[in-house]
Design a protein around this motif. Structure first.
Motif, PDB file in Angstrom:
ATOM      1  N   LYS A  99       0.867  -1.945  -0.067  1.00  0.00           N
ATOM      2  CA  LYS A  99       0.254  -0.221  -0.115  1.00  0.00           C
ATOM      3  C   LYS A  99       0.779   0.807  -0.077  1.00  0.00           C
ATOM      4  O   LYS A  99       0.706   1.460  -0.796  1.00  0.00           O
ATOM      5  CB  LYS A  99      -0.560   0.232   1.338  1.00  0.00           C
ATOM      6  CG  LYS A  99      -1.801   1.308   1.329  1.00  0.00           C
ATOM      7  CD  LYS A  99      -2.715   0.817   2.370  1.00  0.00           C
ATOM      8  CE  LYS A  99      -3.380   2.035   3.275  1.00  0.00           C
ATOM      9  NZ  LYS A  99      -2.417   2.724   3.750  1.00  0.00           N
ATOM     10  N   TYR A 100       1.875   1.296   0.428  1.00  0.00           N
ATOM     11  CA  TYR A 100       2.038   2.570   0.921  1.00  0.00           C
ATOM     12  C   TYR A 100       3.567   2.961  -0.485  1.00  0.00           C
ATOM     13  O   TYR A 100       3.800   3.891  -0.896  1.00  0.00           O
ATOM     14  CB  TYR A 100       3.907   2.802   2.599  1.00  0.00           C
ATOM     15  CG  TYR A 100       2.687   2.515   3.450  1.00  0.00           C
ATOM     16  CD1 TYR A 100       1.402   3.183   3.610  1.00  0.00           C
ATOM     17  CD2 TYR A 100       2.704   1.306   4.567  1.00  0.00           C
ATOM     18  CE1 TYR A 100       1.140   3.064   4.791  1.00  0.00           C
ATOM     19  CE2 TYR A 100       2.618   1.331   5.696  1.00  0.00           C
ATOM     20  CZ  TYR A 100       1.072   2.450   6.002  1.00  0.00           C
ATOM     21  OH  TYR A 100       0.581   2.332   6.997  1.00  0.00           O
ATOM     22  N   GLN A 102       2.675   1.725  -2.991  1.00  0.00           N
ATOM     23  CA  GLN A 102       2.035   2.416  -3.881  1.00  0.00           C
ATOM     24  C   GLN A 102       1.661   3.626  -4.146  1.00  0.00           C
ATOM     25  O   GLN A 102       1.294   4.843  -5.139  1.00  0.00           O
ATOM     26  CB  GLN A 102       0.475   1.729  -4.441  1.00  0.00           C
ATOM     27  CG  GLN A 102       0.398   1.260  -5.412  1.00  0.00           C
ATOM     28  CD  GLN A 102      -1.267   0.236  -5.391  1.00  0.00           C
ATOM     29  OE1 GLN A 102      -1.560  -0.359  -4.253  1.00  0.00           O
ATOM     30  NE2 GLN A 102      -1.260   0.018  -6.320  1.00  0.00           N
ATOM     31  N   GLU A 103       1.274   4.597  -2.950  1.00  0.00           N
ATOM     32  CA  GLU A 103       1.151   5.825  -2.590  1.00  0.00           C
ATOM     33  C   GLU A 103       2.436   6.696  -2.573  1.00  0.00           C
ATOM     34  O   GLU A 103       2.579   7.298  -3.691  1.00  0.00           O
ATOM     35  CB  GLU A 103       0.633   6.313  -1.339  1.00  0.00           C
ATOM     36  CG  GLU A 103      -0.150   6.993  -1.004  1.00  0.00           C
ATOM     37  CD  GLU A 103       0.324   6.903   0.822  1.00  0.00           C
ATOM     38  OE1 GLU A 103      -0.147   5.958   1.740  1.00  0.00           O
ATOM     39  OE2 GLU A 103      -0.421   8.203   1.004  1.00  0.00           O
ATOM     40  N   LYS A 105       4.921   5.915  -5.443  1.00  0.00           N
ATOM     41  CA  LYS A 105       4.448   6.064  -6.742  1.00  0.00           C
ATOM     42  C   LYS A 105       3.475   6.949  -6.726  1.00  0.00           C
ATOM     43  O   LYS A 105       3.907   7.251  -7.960  1.00  0.00           O
ATOM     44  CB  LYS A 105       4.306   4.556  -7.842  1.00  0.00           C
ATOM     45  CG  LYS A 105       5.159   3.609  -7.231  1.00  0.00           C
ATOM     46  CD  LYS A 105       6.662   3.952  -7.402  1.00  0.00           C
ATOM     47  CE  LYS A 105       7.071   2.755  -9.043  1.00  0.00           C
ATOM     48  NZ  LYS A 105       8.440   3.311  -9.608  1.00  0.00           N
ATOM     49  N   LEU A 106       2.247   6.840  -6.520  1.00  0.00           N
ATOM     50  CA  LEU A 106       0.939   7.941  -7.571  1.00  0.00           C
ATOM     51  C   LEU A 106       1.749   9.382  -7.077  1.00  0.00           C
ATOM     52  O   LEU A 106       1.626   9.737  -7.883  1.00  0.00           O
ATOM     53  CB  LEU A 106      -0.183   7.128  -6.115  1.00  0.00           C
ATOM     54  CG  LEU A 106      -0.875   6.160  -7.191  1.00  0.00           C
ATOM     55  CD1 LEU A 106      -2.180   5.845  -6.030  1.00  0.00           C
ATOM     56  CD2 LEU A 106      -1.264   6.381  -8.269  1.00  0.00           C
ATOM     57  N   ASN A 107       2.321   9.157  -5.998  1.00  0.00           N
ATOM     58  CA  ASN A 107       2.842  10.837  -5.143  1.00  0.00           C
ATOM     59  C   ASN A 107       4.193  11.211  -6.896  1.00  0.00           C
ATOM     60  O   ASN A 107       4.551  12.184  -6.396  1.00  0.00           O
ATOM     61  CB  ASN A 107       3.345  11.306  -4.014  1.00  0.00           C
ATOM     62  CG  ASN A 107       1.972  10.852  -3.477  1.00  0.00           C
ATOM     63  OD1 ASN A 107       1.408  12.570  -3.252  1.00  0.00           O
ATOM     64  ND2 ASN A 107       1.760  10.212  -3.009  1.00  0.00           N
ATOM     65  N   GLY A 108       4.308  10.454  -7.749  1.00  0.00           N
ATOM     66  CA  GLY A 108       5.910  11.057  -8.107  1.00  0.00           C
ATOM     67  C   GLY A 108       7.434  10.519  -7.538  1.00  0.00           C
ATOM     68  O   GLY A 108       8.290  10.991  -7.982  1.00  0.00           O
ATOM     69  N   ARG A 109       7.264   9.560  -6.317  1.00  0.00           N
ATOM     70  CA  ARG A 109       8.827   9.893  -6.251  1.00  0.00           C
ATOM     71  C   ARG A 109       8.793   8.076  -5.781  1.00  0.00           C
ATOM     72  O   ARG A 109       8.089   7.397  -6.767  1.00  0.00           O
ATOM     73  CB  ARG A 109       8.932   9.358  -4.832  1.00  0.00           C
ATOM     74  CG  ARG A 109       7.991  11.323  -3.813  1.00  0.00           C
ATOM     75  CD  ARG A 109       7.988  12.596  -5.000  1.00  0.00           C
ATOM     76  NE  ARG A 109       7.677  13.759  -4.613  1.00  0.00           N
ATOM     77  CZ  ARG A 109       6.824  14.093  -4.131  1.00  0.00           C
ATOM     78  NH1 ARG A 109       7.884  14.006  -3.089  1.00  0.00           N
ATOM     79  NH2 ARG A 109       6.412  15.451  -3.802  1.00  0.00           N
TER      80      ARG A 109
END
Ligand code: DX5
Ligand code: ZN
Length: 217
Positions: A99-100, A102-103, A105-109
């Motif tokens: 979960k973390y 993925q989060e 990556k979704l924030n572009g880091r």
């Protein structure tokens, strides 16, 4: 000469002179900074705060990583995003890693997974498709200046020989000049430079960052 990314561990720097410490390390040609965030629960210590992180962010344009040694990453991730962390490491042992990651990556880091010395590769390999980088701890996290856990060597040999590896490997904890030359020759790319690297503390002696970086290269 083997390819190496050198990442000074800022919790080992002189807290009274962050500005000149960062300026000197930047000029010495380090690649990225390693920022240890601790909550006093996941590990029995505190290192850098998010205020320290924000201050260092303003002093350099080099990439900063955030090594989250925390029980509840969801509390810290918004601070890592807000303060411009380029690479964020969550510990497998904090739980809920998929979960973390993925989060992040979704924030572009860049998404990083950190693993303690006692954690086996078999436990974490299903997460490898989700990561950009794996932070392999050679010591139990929390403090600088500890000795390496010998069993980690086998894990590193396995990772170094892994065919078609799609993520980078970063070593953290008791990373000495010998450790850097041994593992960079075997294809491991990234090294957190704390006291063992001779970049900080008593082992640094009177040498400048420039001299130490040249030695480690
Ligand atoms: C330890 C930290 C490291 C530490 C490594 O928990 O994650 O970044 O600064 O430094 P040395 O070389 O002293 O082990
Ligand atoms: Zn660290």
């Amino acid at each position: 000469m083997a390819y190496k990314i050198l990442c000074p561990s800022i919790m080992c720097a002189d807290f009274g002179s962050f500005r000149s410490e960062i300026a000197d390390m930047d000029a010495a040609g380090i690649d990225q900074y390693h920022m240890d965030i601790m909550d006093g629960e996941f590990v029995p210590n505190f290192a850098l705060s998010w205020a320290d992180f924000a201050a260092v962010r303003k002093m350099t344009s080099k990439p900063l990583d955030a090594h989250l040694m925390v029980k509840v990453p969801s509390i810290h991730l918004p601070y890592a995003f807000k303060n411009g962390a380029d690479i964020i490491y969550v510990h497998y042992e904090s739980g809920n890693s998929a979960k973390y990651l993925q989060e992040i990556k979704l924030n572009g880091r860049k998404a990083g997974l950190a693993i303690n010395p006692g954690t086996r590769i078999e436990e974490v390999q299903n997460l490898f498709p989700l990561i950009d980088t794996l932070l392999v701890m050679r010591v139990n996290p929390g403090f600088a200046g500890q000795s390496a856990v010998p069993e980690v060597e086998k894990k590193l040999a396995f990772l170094a020989d892994m065919p078609n590896r799609k993520f980078s490997i970063r070593l953290d904890g008791c990373v000495s000049p010998d450790v850097i030359s041994k593992w960079s020759a075997r294809g491991i790319e990234e090294f957190v430079c704390g006291t063992a690297s001779e970049m900080f503390g008593k082992k640094r002696g009177l040498r400048t960052y420039k001299e130490i970086v040249e030695k480690l290269r």
